[in-house]
Scaffold this motif. Structure first.
Motif, PDB file in Angstrom:
ATOM      1  N   CYS A  90       0.784  -0.960   0.384  1.00  0.00           N
ATOM      2  CA  CYS A  90       0.091  -0.489  -0.006  1.00  0.00           C
ATOM      3  C   CYS A  90       0.919   0.739   0.062  1.00  0.00           C
ATOM      4  O   CYS A  90       1.709   1.291   0.697  1.00  0.00           O
ATOM      5  CB  CYS A  90      -1.016  -0.014   1.251  1.00  0.00           C
ATOM      6  N   GLU A  91       0.713   2.189  -0.982  1.00  0.00           N
ATOM      7  CA  GLU A  91       1.186   3.431  -1.047  1.00  0.00           C
ATOM      8  C   GLU A  91       0.157   4.688  -0.793  1.00  0.00           C
ATOM      9  O   GLU A  91      -0.959   4.504  -1.773  1.00  0.00           O
ATOM     10  CB  GLU A  91       2.312   2.759  -1.897  1.00  0.00           C
ATOM     11  N   GLN A  92       1.389   5.579  -0.114  1.00  0.00           N
ATOM     12  CA  GLN A  92       0.202   7.413  -0.183  1.00  0.00           C
ATOM     13  C   GLN A  92       1.520   8.020  -0.590  1.00  0.00           C
ATOM     14  O   GLN A  92       2.196   7.531   0.627  1.00  0.00           O
ATOM     15  CB  GLN A  92      -0.660   6.894   0.646  1.00  0.00           C
ATOM     16  N   HIS A  93       1.118   9.297  -1.536  1.00  0.00           N
ATOM     17  CA  HIS A  93       1.513  10.301  -0.909  1.00  0.00           C
ATOM     18  C   HIS A  93       0.762  11.552  -0.018  1.00  0.00           C
ATOM     19  O   HIS A  93       1.455  12.536  -1.024  1.00  0.00           O
ATOM     20  CB  HIS A  93       1.944  10.361  -2.396  1.00  0.00           C
ATOM     21  N   MET A  94      -0.054  11.380   0.358  1.00  0.00           N
ATOM     22  CA  MET A  94      -1.050  12.113   1.073  1.00  0.00           C
ATOM     23  C   MET A  94      -0.385  13.208   1.792  1.00  0.00           C
ATOM     24  O   MET A  94      -0.580  14.086   2.526  1.00  0.00           O
ATOM     25  CB  MET A  94      -2.072  12.615   0.838  1.00  0.00           C
ATOM     26  N   GLY A  95       1.166  12.500   2.456  1.00  0.00           N
ATOM     27  CA  GLY A  95       1.469  12.645   3.789  1.00  0.00           C
ATOM     28  C   GLY A  95       0.711  12.659   5.126  1.00  0.00           C
ATOM     29  O   GLY A  95       0.950  13.578   5.926  1.00  0.00           O
ATOM     30  N   HIS A  96      -0.369  11.648   4.662  1.00  0.00           N
ATOM     31  CA  HIS A  96      -0.657  11.434   6.122  1.00  0.00           C
ATOM     32  C   HIS A  96      -0.042  10.251   7.036  1.00  0.00           C
ATOM     33  O   HIS A  96       0.790   9.760   6.237  1.00  0.00           O
ATOM     34  CB  HIS A  96      -1.917  10.201   5.091  1.00  0.00           C
ATOM     35  N   GLU A 119       4.650   5.732  11.946  1.00  0.00           N
ATOM     36  CA  GLU A 119       5.072   4.561  11.575  1.00  0.00           C
ATOM     37  C   GLU A 119       5.259   4.059  12.075  1.00  0.00           C
ATOM     38  O   GLU A 119       6.125   2.639  12.741  1.00  0.00           O
ATOM     39  CB  GLU A 119       6.585   5.120  10.708  1.00  0.00           C
ATOM     40  N   LYS A 120       4.981   3.159  13.771  1.00  0.00           N
ATOM     41  CA  LYS A 120       4.425   2.836  14.363  1.00  0.00           C
ATOM     42  C   LYS A 120       3.175   2.240  14.782  1.00  0.00           C
ATOM     43  O   LYS A 120       1.777   2.623  14.614  1.00  0.00           O
ATOM     44  CB  LYS A 120       4.504   3.649  15.954  1.00  0.00           C
ATOM     45  N   LEU A 121       3.076   0.675  15.195  1.00  0.00           N
ATOM     46  CA  LEU A 121       1.834  -0.002  15.188  1.00  0.00           C
ATOM     47  C   LEU A 121       1.609   0.616  16.561  1.00  0.00           C
ATOM     48  O   LEU A 121       1.785   0.874  17.984  1.00  0.00           O
ATOM     49  CB  LEU A 121       2.209  -1.027  15.112  1.00  0.00           C
ATOM     50  N   SER A 122      -0.196   0.620  16.208  1.00  0.00           N
ATOM     51  CA  SER A 122      -0.830   1.758  17.593  1.00  0.00           C
ATOM     52  C   SER A 122      -1.877   0.754  17.789  1.00  0.00           C
ATOM     53  O   SER A 122      -2.152   0.454  19.190  1.00  0.00           O
ATOM     54  CB  SER A 122      -0.496   2.530  17.584  1.00  0.00           C
ATOM     55  N   CYS A 153       5.484  -0.979   8.121  1.00  0.00           N
ATOM     56  CA  CYS A 153       5.025   0.022   7.772  1.00  0.00           C
ATOM     57  C   CYS A 153       6.736   0.811   7.336  1.00  0.00           C
ATOM     58  O   CYS A 153       7.419   0.850   8.801  1.00  0.00           O
ATOM     59  CB  CYS A 153       4.735   1.137   8.667  1.00  0.00           C
ATOM     60  N   PRO A 154       7.696   0.350   6.501  1.00  0.00           N
ATOM     61  CA  PRO A 154       9.086   1.199   6.146  1.00  0.00           C
ATOM     62  C   PRO A 154       8.909   2.361   6.536  1.00  0.00           C
ATOM     63  O   PRO A 154      10.358   2.495   6.742  1.00  0.00           O
ATOM     64  CB  PRO A 154       9.048  -0.111   5.000  1.00  0.00           C
ATOM     65  N   ASN A 155       8.172   3.183   5.863  1.00  0.00           N
ATOM     66  CA  ASN A 155       8.288   4.410   5.718  1.00  0.00           C
ATOM     67  C   ASN A 155       6.796   4.675   5.734  1.00  0.00           C
ATOM     68  O   ASN A 155       5.738   4.358   5.952  1.00  0.00           O
ATOM     69  CB  ASN A 155       9.127   5.400   5.321  1.00  0.00           C
ATOM     70  N   SER A 156       6.962   6.731   6.092  1.00  0.00           N
ATOM     71  CA  SER A 156       5.156   7.193   5.892  1.00  0.00           C
ATOM     72  C   SER A 156       4.834   6.772   5.009  1.00  0.00           C
ATOM     73  O   SER A 156       3.502   7.195   5.016  1.00  0.00           O
ATOM     74  CB  SER A 156       5.811   8.258   6.400  1.00  0.00           C
ATOM     75  N   SER A 157       5.444   6.525   3.908  1.00  0.00           N
ATOM     76  CA  SER A 157       4.733   5.837   2.463  1.00  0.00           C
ATOM     77  C   SER A 157       3.968   4.166   2.552  1.00  0.00           C
ATOM     78  O   SER A 157       3.216   4.817   1.355  1.00  0.00           O
ATOM     79  CB  SER A 157       5.317   7.011   1.339  1.00  0.00           C
ATOM     80  N   LEU A 158       4.515   4.261   3.149  1.00  0.00           N
ATOM     81  CA  LEU A 158       4.361   2.503   2.809  1.00  0.00           C
ATOM     82  C   LEU A 158       3.939   2.538   3.714  1.00  0.00           C
ATOM     83  O   LEU A 158       4.116   2.307   4.779  1.00  0.00           O
ATOM     84  CB  LEU A 158       5.635   1.848   2.264  1.00  0.00           C
ATOM     85  N   LEU A 159       2.946   1.142   2.966  1.00  0.00           N
ATOM     86  CA  LEU A 159       2.867   0.061   4.440  1.00  0.00           C
ATOM     87  C   LEU A 159       2.120  -1.658   3.704  1.00  0.00           C
ATOM     88  O   LEU A 159       1.590  -1.347   2.671  1.00  0.00           O
ATOM     89  CB  LEU A 159       1.179   0.321   4.871  1.00  0.00           C
ATOM     90  N   LEU A 206      -8.415  -4.248   2.503  1.00  0.00           N
ATOM     91  CA  LEU A 206      -8.266  -2.298   1.896  1.00  0.00           C
ATOM     92  C   LEU A 206      -7.218  -1.630   2.869  1.00  0.00           C
ATOM     93  O   LEU A 206      -6.404  -1.814   3.865  1.00  0.00           O
ATOM     94  CB  LEU A 206      -9.529  -1.903   2.859  1.00  0.00           C
ATOM     95  N   CYS A 207      -6.697  -1.026   2.380  1.00  0.00           N
ATOM     96  CA  CYS A 207      -5.757  -0.579   2.834  1.00  0.00           C
ATOM     97  C   CYS A 207      -6.005   1.718   3.121  1.00  0.00           C
ATOM     98  O   CYS A 207      -6.829   1.610   1.859  1.00  0.00           O
ATOM     99  CB  CYS A 207      -4.409   0.457   1.843  1.00  0.00           C
ATOM    100  N   ALA A 208      -6.061   2.532   3.955  1.00  0.00           N
ATOM    101  CA  ALA A 208      -6.841   3.842   3.860  1.00  0.00           C
ATOM    102  C   ALA A 208      -5.037   4.439   4.473  1.00  0.00           C
ATOM    103  O   ALA A 208      -4.568   3.907   5.717  1.00  0.00           O
ATOM    104  CB  ALA A 208      -7.805   3.478   4.557  1.00  0.00           C
TER     105      ALA A 208
END
Lengths: 114, 114
Positions: free
Chosen positions: A23-29, A52-55, A68-74, A90-92
């Motif tokens: 899963c990848e997002q580039h919205m800065g979420h 980036e931490k499992l909560s 979660c390797p970085n803030s854009s990838l899951l 589903l990824c969100a």
């Protein structure tokens, strides 16, 4: 870019296989989520990553392993799945996990376990 | 227990009619109430959302009505169109510890006929 991109769109795997969903997002979420959805059912939360931490881990079996390797990838690593794990995954993402922001969902990965 | 109850399970409306979907919740800690629209094979898409300090929110043909004292909220789709045929999920978001969770209603399958 206002999308959450999930790959692959379809996956068929045997019960002894190891596979990964991406899963990848580039919205800065800064919050990202994995949901599982069975046919004609609502999405069910599996994992929440915040900064980036499992909560949150909703007591998901260990055969599902998020990363979660970085803030854009899951990623969701799959191993020794059962046929009942067949579902739409589903990824969100959202701007934050505690604030009242809407989620943006990807189109999902249709997983079939044979 | 965090629950969101949704009705009806399915709904058939004629083109141009009003579609109404209702949801009720129990947890007063919920503080954000989105509605999602989902087409077959796609992920849920955020349609409209409301916070509990507002009694109504309108965006185009879609209106959320919110009754905080009754712990109920509803989606009204005015001038329903065949393209609105989809599954609709209400949801509620609450904070738990370090992260928040989105709890979905059971879904309503809307069919708009010509």
């Amino acid at each position: 870019d206002t999308e959450v991109t999930q790959t692959p769109k379809h996956l068929v795997m045997g019960m002894t296989n190891k596979k990964s969903l991406k899963c990848e997002q580039h919205m800065g979420h800064r919050a990202m989520y994995w949901y599982k959805q069975k046919a004609k059912k609502p999405p069910e939360l599996m994992f929440v990553y915040s900064y980036e931490k499992l909560s949150i881990n909703e007591s998901v079996p260990s055969r599902f392993s998020p990363e979660c390797p970085n803030s854009s990838l899951l990623n969701l690593h799959l191993h020794a799945l059962q046929p009942e794990d067949s579902a739409l995954y589903l990824c969100a993402s959202s701007q934050g996990s505690r604030a009242n922001y809407g989620y943006t969902f990807g189109s999902g990965t249709r997983l079939t376990v044979v | 227990q965090q629950q969101v109850k949704q009705s009806p399970q399915s709904l058939i409306v004629q083109k141009g009619g009003i579609s109404i979907i209702n949801c009720a919740y129990e947890n007063t800690a919920f503080d954000y109430f989105p509605w999602y629209q989902q087409f077959p094979g796609k992920g849920p898409a955020l349609l409209i959302a409301i916070r509990p300090d507002v009694s109504e929110k309108k965006e185009g043909r879609f209106t959320i009505s919110f009754n905080k004292s009754a712990k109920q909220f509803s989606l009204h789709i005015m001038d329903s169109q065949p393209g609105d045929s989809a599954t609709y999920f209400c949801a509620a978001r609450g904070n738990t510890g370090t992260a928040s969770k989105l709890t979905f209603g059971t879904g309503t399958r809307l069919q708009v006929t010509l």
